[in-house]
Design a protein around this motif. Structure first.
Motif, PDB file in Angstrom:
ATOM      1  N   GLU A  50       0.859  -1.186   0.000  1.00 15.17           N
ATOM      2  CA  GLU A  50       0.000   0.000   0.000  1.00 15.17           C
ATOM      3  C   GLU A  50       0.899   1.241   0.000  1.00 15.17           C
ATOM      4  N   LYS A  76      -0.633   4.967   0.221  1.00 17.01           N
ATOM      5  CA  LYS A  76      -1.031   5.379   1.563  1.00 17.01           C
ATOM      6  C   LYS A  76       0.186   5.633   2.455  1.00 17.01           C
ATOM      7  N   SER A  77       1.143   4.710   2.413  1.00 19.28           N
ATOM      8  CA  SER A  77       2.316   4.863   3.282  1.00 19.28           C
ATOM      9  C   SER A  77       3.105   6.115   2.950  1.00 19.28           C
ATOM     10  N   ILE A 120       1.576   9.377   4.163  1.00 24.69           N
ATOM     11  CA  ILE A 120       1.929   9.556   5.576  1.00 24.69           C
ATOM     12  C   ILE A 120       3.367  10.057   5.702  1.00 24.69           C
ATOM     13  N   ASN A 168       4.952  13.360   7.562  1.00 26.17           N
ATOM     14  CA  ASN A 168       5.877  13.141   8.674  1.00 26.17           C
ATOM     15  C   ASN A 168       7.273  13.677   8.393  1.00 26.17           C
ATOM     16  N   ILE A 212       0.255  10.675  13.762  1.00 26.11           N
ATOM     17  CA  ILE A 212      -0.310  10.674  12.411  1.00 26.11           C
ATOM     18  C   ILE A 212      -0.298   9.263  11.830  1.00 26.11           C
ATOM     19  N   THR A 213       0.812   8.550  12.013  1.00 28.75           N
ATOM     20  CA  THR A 213       0.928   7.187  11.494  1.00 28.75           C
ATOM     21  C   THR A 213      -0.096   6.256  12.142  1.00 28.75           C
ATOM     22  N   TYR A 273      -2.987   7.044  13.414  1.00 30.83           N
ATOM     23  CA  TYR A 273      -4.333   7.378  12.931  1.00 30.83           C
ATOM     24  C   TYR A 273      -4.579   6.781  11.548  1.00 30.83           C
ATOM     25  N   ARG A 274      -3.596   6.852  10.670  1.00 30.82           N
ATOM     26  CA  ARG A 274      -3.769   6.381   9.301  1.00 30.82           C
ATOM     27  C   ARG A 274      -3.653   4.862   9.193  1.00 30.82           C
ATOM     28  N   CYS A 275      -2.998   4.213  10.161  1.00 31.75           N
ATOM     29  CA  CYS A 275      -2.835   2.751  10.133  1.00 31.75           C
ATOM     30  C   CYS A 275      -3.746   2.044  11.128  1.00 31.75           C
ATOM     31  N   ARG A 276      -4.677   2.777  11.728  1.00 27.82           N
ATOM     32  CA  ARG A 276      -5.487   2.228  12.815  1.00 27.82           C
ATOM     33  C   ARG A 276      -6.279   0.990  12.399  1.00 27.82           C
ATOM     34  N   GLU A 277      -6.664   0.888  11.126  1.00 27.35           N
ATOM     35  CA  GLU A 277      -7.446  -0.262  10.670  1.00 27.35           C
ATOM     36  C   GLU A 277      -6.649  -1.563  10.737  1.00 27.35           C
TER      37      GLU A 277
END
Length: 414
Positions: free
Chosen positions: A147, A150-151, A154, A158, A193-194, A196-200
């Motif tokens: 992915e 998406k990465s 982020i 960052n 931030i990471t 939040y975006r990887c929480r799934e």
């Protein structure tokens, strides 16, 4: 082609941060002055070298997630157990850096007037290590799943924070302590931030300590750790040697062009990260060979024009970027390091191929064999030619490393 697309996203993830980092380093060099800026670059090097405390797990996470991508239960185990281990290692490593602060300052041969400031900066650097390692682990989940879009969105945010906040802090108060405070704040914000975006991928994973998963991660990561100890040591050791032998006042004239070359590694790094999951066991032999050959071609097309332009216009680039105080010798260092940059970039392909095939022990042994000869050559060259000799030693080392990895990969990985 997915390799080209993923490489594009990896490059995109660094495009904006690079636009932030280049002027930010210029402002830092001017606001802090040569000695403080040199010490700040060494603080960055300490964090870079502190990646040894990840025990090779970030690389192992990418490989494991790639292999078990369709098994959500096993992926959850990988996420939970790697996060737990890296949190412990980050706190441990940070504590070691904190306690070693006085010894590090003495080793750097810092002037008395900068001693308290440098010691305080190292203490702040030690606090950032757990945030740094955990952030790398969670981003590795996305890379293992390929992915990359998406990465890298982020990473774009960052890395911009990490590049920009130290410069902003130094503008408010031109001191080494404030610059490193900006770096610490950026690390904390980056982790939030990471998450939040990887929480799934993180939140659904059930907490459980799985011995089988830990052993598998640590077995592969163990040899990665050897490389992680030695490779950053050989990458950053030159800067500490300059400070120890010639004094911290000379560091900036080497680390400034070295930082410039380091920023250029986003090009080969983007391609190497894109190709690694494809060489990690999920794909067939013919597909791996095709992806490896394509990676070599793309690498040469990407780096040769950049290196050539940098060598031709080195004086203009360095003085425009960092100011007239860095004219002359740093531009010559820049040219030599750019030659090494070409070989070091090419080396990332066989390196990824060997590790992707599961032979992390081999790359570790290569680095072990290089270490002592490199240190000997480094000391000898610095005695002959000063910081020019340091640049020559680094370039010679990465060139030999490149050729060795290509020969080993051709023989080992069929």
């Amino acid at each position: 082609m997915s390799l080209i697309k993923n490489t594009f996203w990896n490059l995109s993830g660094y495009a904006v941060p690079t636009l932030v980092a280049i002027p930010a380093l210029g402002f830092l060099a001017r606001d802090l002055g040569p000695e403080r800026f040199g010490l700040f670059s060494l603080a960055l090097a300490i964090i870079g070298y502190a990646s040894i405390f990840d025990a090779g797990l970030t690389r192992a996470i990418v490989r494991e997630i790639s292999l078990f991508r369709d098994d959500q239960v096993e992926c959850g185990k990988i996420v939970v157990n790697s996060s737990l281990i890296l949190t412990v290692l980050g706190v441990t490593g940070g504590g070691i850096i904190y306690l070693s602060g006085p010894a590090i300052v003495n080793l750097l041969n810092v002037k008395t007037e900068y001693y308290p400031e440098t010691l305080q900066a190292i203490s702040l650097v030690s606090l950032s290590l757990p945030f740094f390692l955990l952030n790398q682990a969670w981003l590795s989940i996305l890379e293992g799943r390929e992915e990359f879009k998406k990465s890298n969105l982020i990473k774009s945010v960052n890395s911009s924070l990490i590049a920009g906040l130290p410069a902003l802090a130094a503008m408010i108060h031109p001191s080494l302590t404030w610059a490193v405070l900006g770096l610490l704040a950026a690390r904390v914000l980056s982790l939030l931030i990471t998450f939040y975006r990887c929480r799934e991928h993180i939140i659904p994973a059930k907490f459980s300590i799985e011995t089988t998963t830990i052993v598998r991660l640590m077995r592969y990561g163990g040899w990665i750790t050897v490389s992680n100890v030695i490779s950053p040591l050989m990458s950053y050791f030159d800067r500490f040697i300059v400070s120890h032998v010639m004094g911290a006042s000379h560091v900036a004239f080497y680390t400034a062009p070295a930082e410039g070359v380091q920023r250029l590694t986003i090009l080969p790094g983007a391609l190497a990260r894109a190709v690694f999951p494809k060489l990690s066991g999920r794909y067939g032999v013919d597909e791996k060979k095709k992806q490896r050959n394509l990676a070599y071609s793309l690498m040469l097309l990407a780096i040769l024009p950049v290196a050539g332009t940098g060598i031709i216009f080195s004086e203009f680039i360095i003085t425009t970027w960092l100011g007239p105080a860095y004219a002359g010798l740093p531009a010559e260092v820049f040219k030599i390091l750019l030659v090494g940059f070409v070989f070091g970039s090419i080396a990332q392909i066989p390196f990824a191929s060997i590790q992707g095939a599961g032979f992390s022990k081999v790359t570790a042994m290569v680095h072990l064999c290089e270490l002592l000869p490199y240190v000997a050559v480094l000391y000898y060259f610095i005695s002959l030619w000063g910081i020019i000799g340091v640049a020559c030693a680094w370039t010679l080392r990465v060139s030999v490393d490149c050729l060795a990895l290509i020969l080993i990969n051709n023989k080992l990985v069929k």
